[in-house]
Scaffold this motif. Structure first.
Motif, PDB file in Angstrom:
ATOM      1  N   ALA A 227       0.832  -1.211   0.000  1.00 45.63           N
ATOM      2  CA  ALA A 227       0.000   0.000   0.000  1.00 45.63           C
ATOM      3  C   ALA A 227       0.860   1.253   0.000  1.00 45.63           C
ATOM      4  N   HIS A 228       1.944   1.250   0.768  1.00 46.19           N
ATOM      5  CA  HIS A 228       2.835   2.404   0.842  1.00 46.19           C
ATOM      6  C   HIS A 228       3.468   2.692  -0.521  1.00 46.19           C
ATOM      7  N   LEU A 229       3.995   1.666  -1.187  1.00 46.04           N
ATOM      8  CA  LEU A 229       4.631   1.867  -2.490  1.00 46.04           C
ATOM      9  C   LEU A 229       3.623   2.348  -3.530  1.00 46.04           C
ATOM     10  N   ALA A 230       2.402   1.856  -3.458  1.00 42.10           N
ATOM     11  CA  ALA A 230       1.363   2.299  -4.400  1.00 42.10           C
ATOM     12  C   ALA A 230       0.976   3.744  -4.140  1.00 42.10           C
ATOM     13  N   GLU A 231       0.822   4.089  -2.862  1.00 40.07           N
ATOM     14  CA  GLU A 231       0.396   5.438  -2.494  1.00 40.07           C
ATOM     15  C   GLU A 231       1.467   6.480  -2.779  1.00 40.07           C
ATOM     16  N   VAL A 232       2.695   6.188  -2.401  1.00 39.98           N
ATOM     17  CA  VAL A 232       3.764   7.181  -2.511  1.00 39.98           C
ATOM     18  C   VAL A 232       4.391   7.220  -3.904  1.00 39.98           C
ATOM     19  N   TYR A 233       4.608   6.036  -4.514  1.00 41.31           N
ATOM     20  CA  TYR A 233       5.340   5.974  -5.784  1.00 41.31           C
ATOM     21  C   TYR A 233       4.486   5.557  -6.973  1.00 41.31           C
ATOM     22  N   GLY A 234       3.248   5.168  -6.729  1.00 41.62           N
ATOM     23  CA  GLY A 234       2.420   4.690  -7.828  1.00 41.62           C
ATOM     24  C   GLY A 234       2.910   3.368  -8.371  1.00 41.62           C
ATOM     25  N   ALA A 235       3.672   2.633  -7.563  1.00 44.15           N
ATOM     26  CA  ALA A 235       4.264   1.369  -7.991  1.00 44.15           C
ATOM     27  C   ALA A 235       3.320   0.218  -7.663  1.00 44.15           C
ATOM     28  N   THR A 236       3.131  -0.673  -8.619  1.00 42.74           N
ATOM     29  CA  THR A 236       2.293  -1.837  -8.423  1.00 42.74           C
ATOM     30  C   THR A 236       3.180  -3.001  -8.019  1.00 42.74           C
ATOM     31  N   VAL A 237       3.136  -3.359  -6.745  1.00 41.51           N
ATOM     32  CA  VAL A 237       3.960  -4.437  -6.212  1.00 41.51           C
ATOM     33  C   VAL A 237       3.053  -5.320  -5.361  1.00 41.51           C
ATOM     34  N   SER A 238       3.092  -6.622  -5.614  1.00 37.66           N
ATOM     35  CA  SER A 238       2.211  -7.530  -4.879  1.00 37.66           C
ATOM     36  C   SER A 238       2.807  -7.899  -3.523  1.00 37.66           C
ATOM     37  N   PRO A 239       1.952  -8.267  -2.558  1.00 35.87           N
ATOM     38  CA  PRO A 239       2.470  -8.750  -1.272  1.00 35.87           C
ATOM     39  C   PRO A 239       3.379  -9.968  -1.440  1.00 35.87           C
ATOM     40  N   ALA A 240       3.091 -10.816  -2.454  1.00 38.21           N
ATOM     41  CA  ALA A 240       3.938 -11.991  -2.706  1.00 38.21           C
ATOM     42  C   ALA A 240       5.351 -11.564  -3.104  1.00 38.21           C
ATOM     43  N   LEU A 241       5.454 -10.520  -3.913  1.00 41.02           N
ATOM     44  CA  LEU A 241       6.777 -10.012  -4.290  1.00 41.02           C
ATOM     45  C   LEU A 241       7.498  -9.466  -3.070  1.00 41.02           C
ATOM     46  N   ILE A 242       6.789  -8.739  -2.230  1.00 39.68           N
ATOM     47  CA  ILE A 242       7.388  -8.201  -1.006  1.00 39.68           C
ATOM     48  C   ILE A 242       7.953  -9.350  -0.179  1.00 39.68           C
ATOM     49  N   SER A 243       7.200 -10.439  -0.072  1.00 45.31           N
ATOM     50  CA  SER A 243       7.661 -11.608   0.682  1.00 45.31           C
ATOM     51  C   SER A 243       8.930 -12.191   0.074  1.00 45.31           C
ATOM     52  N   LYS A 244       8.990 -12.254  -1.261  1.00 41.53           N
ATOM     53  CA  LYS A 244      10.196 -12.790  -1.914  1.00 41.53           C
ATOM     54  C   LYS A 244      11.410 -11.927  -1.608  1.00 41.53           C
ATOM     55  N   VAL A 245      11.230 -10.607  -1.646  1.00 41.66           N
ATOM     56  CA  VAL A 245      12.347  -9.699  -1.373  1.00 41.66           C
ATOM     57  C   VAL A 245      12.790  -9.840   0.077  1.00 41.66           C
TER      58      VAL A 245
END
Length: 175
Positions: free
Chosen positions: A128-146
Motif C-alpha cells: 500500500a505504501h509503495l502504491a500510495e507514494v510511488y504509484g508502484a504496483t507491487v504484490s504482497p507476494a513479491l514483497i515476501s520474496k524480497v
C-alpha cells in the motif's frame, strides 16, 4: 556540485507539465516520463557500445550483428511503474546494464522494501505504501520474496551464541 539541469530548464519542464495538466509524479507524471526517456536513451547508448557503431551508421553493414527492434518491459522505479523499450540485437547477445535482464525493479526499490520491513511494516502495508507514494504496483507476494532474502540472516542473528559476560563472576559473600 555540478548542476545537470539549469533552474530555467527545470522551471520550463514544470510549467509545461502544469500547463498540460500533468502531475509531477505518479502514473504518467513528469518524473516518470523523464525516467523513461533517460532509461531508453541510456539503453540506446549501451546498444551502440555493444555493436560498436551508432544507429544508421554504414559501418554496421555486414558486421554480422545489428539492431533488431525492441521489446517493451515494465519496471518499477521510485518514479512509479514505467514501460521502457529495450533494444535487442540480431544475435541476442546484448545484455543491458541499466535495465538488466530478469530485473523488474530498479533503483532503491528493494532497499526501500527491506527498510520498511525492518521497521515492522507488514507485506500488505508495504504494498500500500509503495502504491500510495510511488504509484508502484507491487504484490504482497513479491514483497515476501524480497524480504525472504534477509530472513535467513535474521534467523542466524537471532540464534547466534551469546558472548560470555566480560565481567568477573559474582562471588557469594565468603565468611
Amino acid at each position: 556540485m555540478a548542476t545537470v539541469l539549469s533552474p530555467e530548464t527545470i522551471d520550463g519542464l514544470v510549467a509545461d507539465a502544469r500547463e498540460s495538466g500533468m502531475g509531477l509524479d505518479g502514473a504518467g507524471g513528469l518524473l516518470g516520463q523523464m525516467m523513461k526517456a533517460v532509461l531508453e536513451r541510456d539503453l540506446r547508448v549501451e546498444m551502440a557500445d555493444h555493436l560498436g557503431y551508432e544507429a544508421g551508421d554504414r559501418v554496421g553493414r555486414g558486421s554480422g550483428n545489428h539492431r533488431n527492434g525492441s521489446f517493451e518491459k515494465t519496471v518499477t522505479t521510485t518514479a512509479g511503474d514505467i514501460t521502457v523499450d529495450v533494444p535487442r540485437d540480431r544475435n541476442g547477445e546484448f545484455t543491458p546494464v541499466v535495465v538488466p535482464k530478469g530485473r523488474r525493479r530498479l533503483g532503491q526499490i528493494d532497499e526501500m522494501i527491506l527498510s520498511l520491513y525492518a521497521r515492522g511494516m507488514s507485506t500488505r502495508d508495504i504494498t500500500a505504501h509503495l502504491a500510495e507514494v510511488y504509484g508502484a504496483t507491487v504484490s504482497p507476494a513479491l514483497i515476501s520474496k524480497v524480504t525472504d532474502v534477509i530472513a535467513d540472516e535474521v534467523i542466524a542473528w537471532q540464534n547466534r551464541p551469546v558472548d560470555e559476560w566480560r565481567f568477573p563472576p559474582v562471588v557469594a559473600n565468603q565468611q
